[in-house]
Design an enzyme around this catalytic site. Sequence first.
Site, PDB file in Angstrom:
ATOM      1  N   ASN A   1     -22.233  48.815  -4.687  1.00 41.17           N
ATOM      2  CA  ASN A   1     -22.924  47.763  -3.942  1.00 41.17           C
ATOM      3  C   ASN A   1     -21.973  47.298  -2.837  1.00 41.17           C
ATOM      4  OD1 ASN A   1     -24.158  45.477  -2.982  1.00 41.17           O
ATOM      5  ND2 ASN A   1     -24.433  44.511  -5.001  1.00 41.17           N
TER       6      ASN A   1
ATOM      7  N   LYS B   1     -18.635  46.167  -4.676  1.00 43.69           N
ATOM      8  CA  LYS B   1     -18.651  46.023  -6.139  1.00 43.69           C
ATOM      9  C   LYS B   1     -19.080  47.367  -6.715  1.00 43.69           C
ATOM     10  CE  LYS B   1     -20.387  41.305  -6.021  1.00 43.69           C
ATOM     11  NZ  LYS B   1     -21.624  40.549  -6.171  1.00 43.69           N
TER      12      LYS B   1
ATOM     13  N   ARG C   1     -26.895  50.444  -3.946  1.00 43.26           N
ATOM     14  CA  ARG C   1     -27.826  49.361  -3.630  1.00 43.26           C
ATOM     15  C   ARG C   1     -27.968  49.297  -2.114  1.00 43.26           C
ATOM     16  NH1 ARG C   1     -26.916  43.084  -2.951  1.00 43.26           N
ATOM     17  NH2 ARG C   1     -29.083  42.446  -2.992  1.00 43.26           N
TER      18      ARG C   1
ATOM     19  N   HIS D   1     -34.161  41.188  -3.540  1.00 41.84           N
ATOM     20  CA  HIS D   1     -33.833  41.023  -4.962  1.00 41.84           C
ATOM     21  C   HIS D   1     -34.854  41.767  -5.838  1.00 41.84           C
ATOM     22  CE1 HIS D   1     -31.753  36.875  -4.111  1.00 41.84           C
ATOM     23  NE2 HIS D   1     -30.872  37.871  -4.030  1.00 41.84           N
TER      24      HIS D   1
ATOM     25  N   LEU E   1     -31.901  32.940  -9.252  1.00 39.18           N
ATOM     26  CA  LEU E   1     -31.119  31.879  -8.597  1.00 39.18           C
ATOM     27  C   LEU E   1     -29.637  32.230  -8.659  1.00 39.18           C
ATOM     28  CD1 LEU E   1     -32.981  28.852 -10.290  1.00 39.18           C
ATOM     29  CD2 LEU E   1     -33.608  30.082  -8.195  1.00 39.18           C
TER      30      LEU E   1
ATOM     31  N   ASN F   1     -26.232  33.231  -5.583  1.00 40.77           N
ATOM     32  CA  ASN F   1     -25.836  32.742  -4.257  1.00 40.77           C
ATOM     33  C   ASN F   1     -27.030  32.816  -3.323  1.00 40.77           C
ATOM     34  OD1 ASN F   1     -23.070  32.029  -4.531  1.00 40.77           O
ATOM     35  ND2 ASN F   1     -22.622  34.199  -4.826  1.00 40.77           N
TER      36      ASN F   1
ATOM     37  N   ARG G   1     -27.699  29.644   2.815  1.00 39.94           N
ATOM     38  CA  ARG G   1     -28.902  29.888   3.634  1.00 39.94           C
ATOM     39  C   ARG G   1     -29.924  28.773   3.448  1.00 39.94           C
ATOM     40  NH1 ARG G   1     -30.071  35.756   1.373  1.00 39.94           N
ATOM     41  NH2 ARG G   1     -27.927  35.834   0.621  1.00 39.94           N
TER      42      ARG G   1
ATOM     43  N   ASP H   1     -20.843  26.830  -3.837  1.00 38.57           N
ATOM     44  CA  ASP H   1     -20.774  27.274  -5.229  1.00 38.57           C
ATOM     45  C   ASP H   1     -21.473  26.230  -6.106  1.00 38.57           C
ATOM     46  OD1 ASP H   1     -19.085  29.190  -7.203  1.00 38.57           O
ATOM     47  OD2 ASP H   1     -19.250  27.152  -8.004  1.00 38.57           O
ATOM     48  N   PHE H   2     -22.407  26.695  -6.945  1.00 41.82           N
ATOM     49  CA  PHE H   2     -23.235  25.745  -7.685  1.00 41.82           C
ATOM     50  C   PHE H   2     -22.447  24.918  -8.690  1.00 41.82           C
ATOM     51  CE2 PHE H   2     -26.984  23.952  -9.519  1.00 41.82           C
ATOM     52  CZ  PHE H   2     -27.866  23.958  -8.461  1.00 41.82           C
TER      53      PHE H   2
ATOM     54  N   GLY I   1     -26.813  33.912 -11.510  1.00 35.19           N
ATOM     55  CA  GLY I   1     -25.730  32.966 -11.825  1.00 35.19           C
ATOM     56  C   GLY I   1     -26.172  31.553 -12.163  1.00 35.19           C
TER      57      GLY I   1
ATOM     58  N   GLU J   1     -28.669  44.269 -12.262  1.00 39.90           N
ATOM     59  CA  GLU J   1     -29.105  45.158 -11.188  1.00 39.90           C
ATOM     60  C   GLU J   1     -28.393  46.502 -11.263  1.00 39.90           C
ATOM     61  OE1 GLU J   1     -28.352  41.594  -8.876  1.00 39.90           O
ATOM     62  OE2 GLU J   1     -29.865  42.262  -7.445  1.00 39.90           O
TER      63      GLU J   1
HETATM   64  P1  ADP Z   1     -24.832  36.696  -6.355  1.00 40.68           P
HETATM   65  O1  ADP Z   1     -26.077  36.219  -5.691  1.00 40.68           O
HETATM   66  O2  ADP Z   1     -23.644  36.774  -5.445  1.00 40.68           O
HETATM   67  O3  ADP Z   1     -25.004  37.910  -7.242  1.00 40.68           O
HETATM   68  P2  ADP Z   1     -24.597  35.200  -8.835  1.00 40.68           P
HETATM   69  O4  ADP Z   1     -25.914  35.629  -9.394  1.00 40.68           O
HETATM   70  O5  ADP Z   1     -23.377  35.649  -9.537  1.00 40.68           O
HETATM   71  O6  ADP Z   1     -24.443  35.491  -7.292  1.00 40.68           O
HETATM   72  O7  ADP Z   1     -24.616  33.593  -8.793  1.00 40.68           O
HETATM   73  C1  ADP Z   1     -23.542  32.880  -8.271  1.00 40.68           C
HETATM   74  C2  ADP Z   1     -23.849  31.405  -8.417  1.00 40.68           C
HETATM   75  O8  ADP Z   1     -23.992  31.087  -9.798  1.00 40.68           O
HETATM   76  C3  ADP Z   1     -22.728  30.536  -7.869  1.00 40.68           C
HETATM   77  O9  ADP Z   1     -23.267  29.475  -7.103  1.00 40.68           O
HETATM   78  C4  ADP Z   1     -22.112  29.983  -9.144  1.00 40.68           C
HETATM   79  O10 ADP Z   1     -21.533  28.706  -8.953  1.00 40.68           O
HETATM   80  C5  ADP Z   1     -23.304  29.885 -10.040  1.00 40.68           C
HETATM   81  N1  ADP Z   1     -22.888  29.737 -11.429  1.00 40.68           N
HETATM   82  C6  ADP Z   1     -22.143  30.584 -12.164  1.00 40.68           C
HETATM   83  N2  ADP Z   1     -21.875  30.051 -13.383  1.00 40.68           N
HETATM   84  C7  ADP Z   1     -22.443  28.818 -13.398  1.00 40.68           C
HETATM   85  C8  ADP Z   1     -22.524  27.754 -14.342  1.00 40.68           C
HETATM   86  N3  ADP Z   1     -21.947  27.848 -15.545  1.00 40.68           N
HETATM   87  N4  ADP Z   1     -23.217  26.641 -14.005  1.00 40.68           N
HETATM   88  C9  ADP Z   1     -23.806  26.530 -12.798  1.00 40.68           C
HETATM   89  N5  ADP Z   1     -23.773  27.495 -11.860  1.00 40.68           N
HETATM   90  C10 ADP Z   1     -23.099  28.616 -12.150  1.00 40.68           C
END
Ligand code: ADP
Length: 402
Positions: free
Chosen positions: A11, A18, A96, A185, A214, A216, A246, A287-288, A335, A389
């Site tokens: 990817n 990755k 990907r 996605h 849900l 990034n 975004r 970052d969430f 995530g 994925e």
């Molecule tokens: P990508 O879209 O890059 O594949 P991911 O699916 O890994 O991303 O999601 C990344 C998001 O998930 C980041 O915003 C991260 O902060 C959030 N995240 C990961 N672990 C947690 C958690 N325990 N609580 C809340 N958010 C989380």
Amino acid sequence: MTAAHCVLVINTGSSSIKYQLLEPDSAEVRAAGMVSRIGEPVGADTVTVEHRGARGTLEHRGPVPDHGTGLRLAFELFARDGTDLAHAGLRAVGHRVVHGGEVFYRPTVITDAVVETIEQLSALAPLHNPANAVGIRYARSLLPDTPQVAVFDTAFFHGLPDAAKTYAIDASVAAAHGIRRYGFHGTSHEYVSGRVAEALGRDPATLRQIVLHLGNGASASAIRGGRAVDTSMGLTPLEGLVMGTRSGDIDPGIIAYLARTAGMDVDASYDMLNRNSGLEGLSGVNDFRALQAAVESGDAAARLAYDVYVHRLRRYLGAYLVELGGVDTITFTAGVGENSPAVRADALHGLEFLGIAVDSVRNTAKSSAARIISPDNSPVTVLVVPTNEELAIARAAALLVG
Ligand code: ADP
């Protein structure tokens, strides 16, 4: 370690690669890693390639000037880990690819012509397709005897109904430039909806599903009988839900307004909407986990960002409930979806009148397995299903090359 029968999934992003080496039937991951900060001026001590395999974690430190070097370094770490990829008997390499345009809507064996077409589609996905194509070119040169397969993020949404995929703009302009809603996605939405049917022991043909991916990036989809009938991303991955950086949906008039009043040209607006909007634009963090920590510490901007995020999610849920004429399952993945009980609870708060409820004990239980978080006998089953994925790409590639 033998890598025969495995698929290498790659990817490639704009500044990262990755990868995973996995056995598609058993889903066993033999090795995984990431090359990061490609093309960035980093110090000689910065870890830029991290590889986890049979011999634990191996690292490379120092600058990685380009994607070709990144992939070569990853292959060297494979060799240090005991796997010579060129002679390992790999079944396939699965790539990907973000945008398949109108051309690619199923996994496709890569030829010179296929790479060229992926590059030609770069206008539709300028942040992604050029990097995907570069990754493919290098992987083909390093593994010339291994079949390579492209798996497209747009493919699952190829069959969206016309009413869902058509923008209400001048039809001749849309037709001349291939402007329609493509959706992204797709590999995740397809995989997760399939896992839901499996987990419930149901035939996918009988289910009306909403999937909320849900991460990034973030997207929602409505799926009837195993086929996507709507999704929140459009021509590009910018439309729809609020994301890390975004904006998701905005009034397109904002772009013209900024051009006239702030002198922001199209590129500046596009850059802002992609890189400095969403959670980042509203609160300064994308970052969430950091956002939730800021909300808990009483940060008002973070609170607003969180509320806008949840509001947009609920708006799409409402739309898809009506489009599907009711729903059997709502599934959270990626995530944020897999790890934030607060988002899941807030997104579905107060919907008991629709048969939708979240059991707070189930919702907050620590688990990384696919699980149901609605109460027993709830009319709508709410689930958390980890996406995968890489596995979906590996399986698609293995199936295609036989
Ligand atoms: P990508 O879209 O890059 O594949 P991911 O699916 O890994 O991303 O999601 C990344 C998001 O998930 C980041 O915003 C991260 O902060 C959030 N995240 C990961 N672990 C947690 C958690 N325990 N609580 C809340 N958010 C989380």
